[in-house]
Design a protein around this motif. Sequence first.
Motif, PDB file in Angstrom:
ATOM      1  N   PRO A  66      16.222  48.456  12.524  1.00  9.04           N
ATOM      2  CA  PRO A  66      17.241  47.602  11.898  1.00  9.04           C
ATOM      3  C   PRO A  66      16.784  46.151  11.833  1.00  9.04           C
ATOM      4  N   GLU A  67      17.207  45.464  10.786  1.00  9.56           N
ATOM      5  CA  GLU A  67      16.779  44.086  10.565  1.00  9.56           C
ATOM      6  C   GLU A  67      17.830  43.087  11.038  1.00  9.56           C
ATOM      7  N   TYR A  68      17.418  41.851  11.137  1.00  2.93           N
ATOM      8  CA  TYR A  68      18.291  40.762  11.575  1.00  2.93           C
ATOM      9  C   TYR A  68      19.575  40.715  10.753  1.00  2.93           C
ATOM     10  N   CYS A  69      20.697  40.665  11.446  1.00  2.00           N
ATOM     11  CA  CYS A  69      22.045  40.572  10.871  1.00  2.00           C
ATOM     12  C   CYS A  69      22.518  41.886  10.216  1.00  2.00           C
ATOM     13  N   GLU A  70      21.723  42.946  10.311  1.00  2.00           N
ATOM     14  CA  GLU A  70      22.153  44.225   9.724  1.00  2.00           C
ATOM     15  C   GLU A  70      23.284  44.826  10.563  1.00  2.00           C
ATOM     16  N   ASP A  71      24.281  45.375   9.889  1.00  2.00           N
ATOM     17  CA  ASP A  71      25.377  46.058  10.568  1.00  2.00           C
ATOM     18  C   ASP A  71      24.963  47.494  10.874  1.00  2.00           C
ATOM     19  N   ILE A  72      25.175  47.909  12.111  1.00  2.00           N
ATOM     20  CA  ILE A  72      24.740  49.235  12.538  1.00  2.00           C
ATOM     21  C   ILE A  72      25.834  49.926  13.348  1.00  2.00           C
ATOM     22  N   GLU A  73      25.691  51.234  13.462  1.00  2.00           N
ATOM     23  CA  GLU A  73      26.561  52.043  14.311  1.00  2.00           C
ATOM     24  C   GLU A  73      25.685  52.768  15.319  1.00  2.00           C
ATOM     25  N   ILE A  74      26.091  52.730  16.584  1.00  2.00           N
ATOM     26  CA  ILE A  74      25.353  53.392  17.657  1.00  2.00           C
ATOM     27  C   ILE A  74      26.201  54.565  18.141  1.00  2.00           C
ATOM     28  N   MET A  75      25.573  55.747  18.259  1.00  2.00           N
ATOM     29  CA  MET A  75      26.307  56.966  18.578  1.00  2.00           C
ATOM     30  C   MET A  75      25.627  57.706  19.725  1.00  2.00           C
ATOM     31  N   THR A  76      26.419  58.430  20.517  1.00  2.00           N
ATOM     32  CA  THR A  76      25.855  59.256  21.576  1.00  2.00           C
ATOM     33  C   THR A  76      26.766  60.429  21.873  1.00  2.00           C
ATOM     34  N   TRP A  77      26.189  61.494  22.425  1.00  2.00           N
ATOM     35  CA  TRP A  77      26.988  62.640  22.857  1.00  2.00           C
ATOM     36  C   TRP A  77      26.178  63.483  23.846  1.00  2.00           C
ATOM     37  N   ALA A  78      26.890  64.088  24.787  1.00  2.00           N
ATOM     38  CA  ALA A  78      26.269  65.030  25.715  1.00  2.00           C
ATOM     39  C   ALA A  78      25.961  66.316  24.972  1.00  2.00           C
ATOM     40  N   CYS A  79      24.801  66.925  25.272  1.00  2.00           N
ATOM     41  CA  CYS A  79      24.413  68.113  24.503  1.00  2.00           C
ATOM     42  C   CYS A  79      23.915  69.274  25.366  1.00  2.00           C
ATOM     43  N   ASP A  80      23.845  69.096  26.674  1.00  2.00           N
ATOM     44  CA  ASP A  80      23.458  70.219  27.525  1.00  2.00           C
ATOM     45  C   ASP A  80      23.638  69.803  28.980  1.00  2.00           C
ATOM     46  N   PHE A  81      23.842  70.788  29.844  1.00  2.00           N
ATOM     47  CA  PHE A  81      23.882  70.509  31.285  1.00  2.00           C
ATOM     48  C   PHE A  81      23.468  71.759  32.046  1.00  2.00           C
ATOM     49  N   ARG A  82      22.500  71.610  32.948  1.00  2.00           N
ATOM     50  CA  ARG A  82      22.058  72.707  33.791  1.00  2.00           C
ATOM     51  C   ARG A  82      21.752  72.176  35.180  1.00  2.00           C
ATOM     52  N   TYR A  83      22.324  72.809  36.194  1.00  2.00           N
ATOM     53  CA  TYR A  83      22.158  72.390  37.578  1.00  2.00           C
ATOM     54  C   TYR A  83      22.619  70.933  37.718  1.00  2.00           C
ATOM     55  N   PHE A  84      21.687  70.005  37.924  1.00  2.00           N
ATOM     56  CA  PHE A  84      22.075  68.598  38.049  1.00  2.00           C
ATOM     57  C   PHE A  84      21.472  67.757  36.917  1.00  2.00           C
ATOM     58  N   ILE A  85      20.947  68.390  35.871  1.00  2.00           N
ATOM     59  CA  ILE A  85      20.314  67.685  34.759  1.00  2.00           C
ATOM     60  C   ILE A  85      21.201  67.753  33.516  1.00  2.00           C
ATOM     61  N   GLY A  86      21.546  66.595  32.980  1.00  2.00           N
ATOM     62  CA  GLY A  86      22.304  66.517  31.739  1.00  2.00           C
ATOM     63  C   GLY A  86      21.421  65.995  30.623  1.00  2.00           C
ATOM     64  N   LYS A  87      21.640  66.502  29.415  1.00  2.00           N
ATOM     65  CA  LYS A  87      20.910  66.026  28.248  1.00  2.00           C
ATOM     66  C   LYS A  87      21.868  65.294  27.316  1.00  2.00           C
ATOM     67  N   ARG A  88      21.347  64.237  26.705  1.00  5.20           N
ATOM     68  CA  ARG A  88      22.187  63.394  25.850  1.00  5.20           C
ATOM     69  C   ARG A  88      21.394  62.978  24.620  1.00  5.20           C
ATOM     70  N   SER A  89      22.049  63.025  23.463  1.00  5.97           N
ATOM     71  CA  SER A  89      21.441  62.589  22.209  1.00  5.97           C
ATOM     72  C   SER A  89      21.983  61.225  21.805  1.00  5.97           C
ATOM     73  N   PHE A  90      21.164  60.480  21.059  1.00  4.85           N
ATOM     74  CA  PHE A  90      21.561  59.157  20.562  1.00  4.85           C
ATOM     75  C   PHE A  90      21.166  59.021  19.099  1.00  4.85           C
ATOM     76  N   LEU A  91      21.907  58.179  18.393  1.00  3.54           N
ATOM     77  CA  LEU A  91      21.575  57.876  17.002  1.00  3.54           C
ATOM     78  C   LEU A  91      22.034  56.464  16.666  1.00  3.54           C
ATOM     79  N   ILE A  92      21.170  55.717  16.002  1.00  2.16           N
ATOM     80  CA  ILE A  92      21.564  54.451  15.378  1.00  2.16           C
ATOM     81  C   ILE A  92      21.456  54.654  13.881  1.00  2.16           C
ATOM     82  N   ARG A  93      22.483  54.275  13.143  1.00  5.48           N
ATOM     83  CA  ARG A  93      22.441  54.388  11.689  1.00  5.48           C
ATOM     84  C   ARG A  93      23.092  53.174  11.053  1.00  5.48           C
ATOM     85  N   SER A  94      22.775  52.951   9.789  1.00  6.74           N
ATOM     86  CA  SER A  94      23.399  51.857   9.055  1.00  6.74           C
ATOM     87  C   SER A  94      24.839  52.240   8.736  1.00  6.74           C
ATOM     88  N   LEU A  95      25.630  51.290   8.321  1.00  9.72           N
ATOM     89  CA  LEU A  95      27.022  51.598   7.986  1.00  9.72           C
ATOM     90  C   LEU A  95      27.137  52.372   6.688  1.00  9.72           C
TER      91      LEU A  95
END
Length: 252
Positions: A66-95
Motif C-alpha cells: 500500500p502507498e502513502y495515504c492509501e485507504d486500506i482494510e485489515i482483516m483476520t480470522w481464526a482458521c484452525d486449532f489443534r492441541y495448543f496451536i492456533g492458526k490465523r489468516s490475515f489480509l490487507i486489501r484496498s477499499l
Amino acid sequence: MYSFKSRVRYSELSADKKLSLVSIINYFQDCCTFEAEDTGVGLKWLKDHHTAWMLTNWQIHILRRPEYCEDIEIMTWACDFRYFIGKRSFLIRSLTGEPLVFALSEWAYVNVETGFPNKKVPQEEFDAYGMAPPIEKRFEEFGIAQSTEDEIYKGRIDIPEAEGIELPKIVVSGEHLDTNDHVNNAQYVAIASSVLPDHFEADLFRAEYKMQSKLGDVLVPYVYKENENLCKVVLKDDAGNVKLVCAFARAC
C-alpha cells in the motif's frame, strides 16, 4: 472474521513511500488484538488466566505494498486449532477490494507463569474467535490468483551450513518489549530488516520464532545472502542459541 479500516501514515512508510514490512506486521498484530478486545478475550482476560498467544511462525505474501495515504482494510480470522496451536489468516486489501497483502500464521497458547504450552484453551476463546477456512482456501473470494497457492511454503526455514556474516550485537532495551515483557514480534523483524543489503525489498517474508528475548538480552544478527533474490537472517543470543530465523525473498 474481524476487520478495521485505516489510512497509510507517513510514519509507516519505507523510503519508497510505501507501507514497510514492519508496519504490515504491526497492522496484523493490531487487527488480531483488536478482535480479542472487542470479543472480551483481550489483555485483561489473558492476564486473569495467566496465558498468552505467542506467535511461532508466519509467512507474509506481498502482492502490492500500500502507498502513502492509501485507504486500506485489515482483516483476520481464526482458521484452525489443534492441541495448543492456533492458526490465523490475515489480509490487507484496498477499499475497492484489491488484495494487497496476505499472511498465514501459527500461535501457541502458553502459560506465562511456567512458560509451557497450555492445552486447556477456555471455551470462551473458541466461541469468541470462531473458525473459518484459511486464506489459501478463499483466494477466489478475495481476488487472489489461484496459482499463488503454489508459492505457499509448508516446511521449515533451513539455516545455511555456510557461515553467515556476523554483525554487531544488539542489547534488548525497553523499546523492544511488549506487554508480555519480551521482544515483540515486529521488533524482531525490525532488527532483522535493518541488517539486510541496501534496497532489498521482499515480496515474501517468512519467520520462525524460536526463543523469547527479554530486557538486557543480547541478540547477534547473522546474514546469509543466498542469491540476489533470497536473503536469510538469523538472530542468536551470545551463547549461540537461535532466537529467530527469517527469510526475505523477492520475485525473480
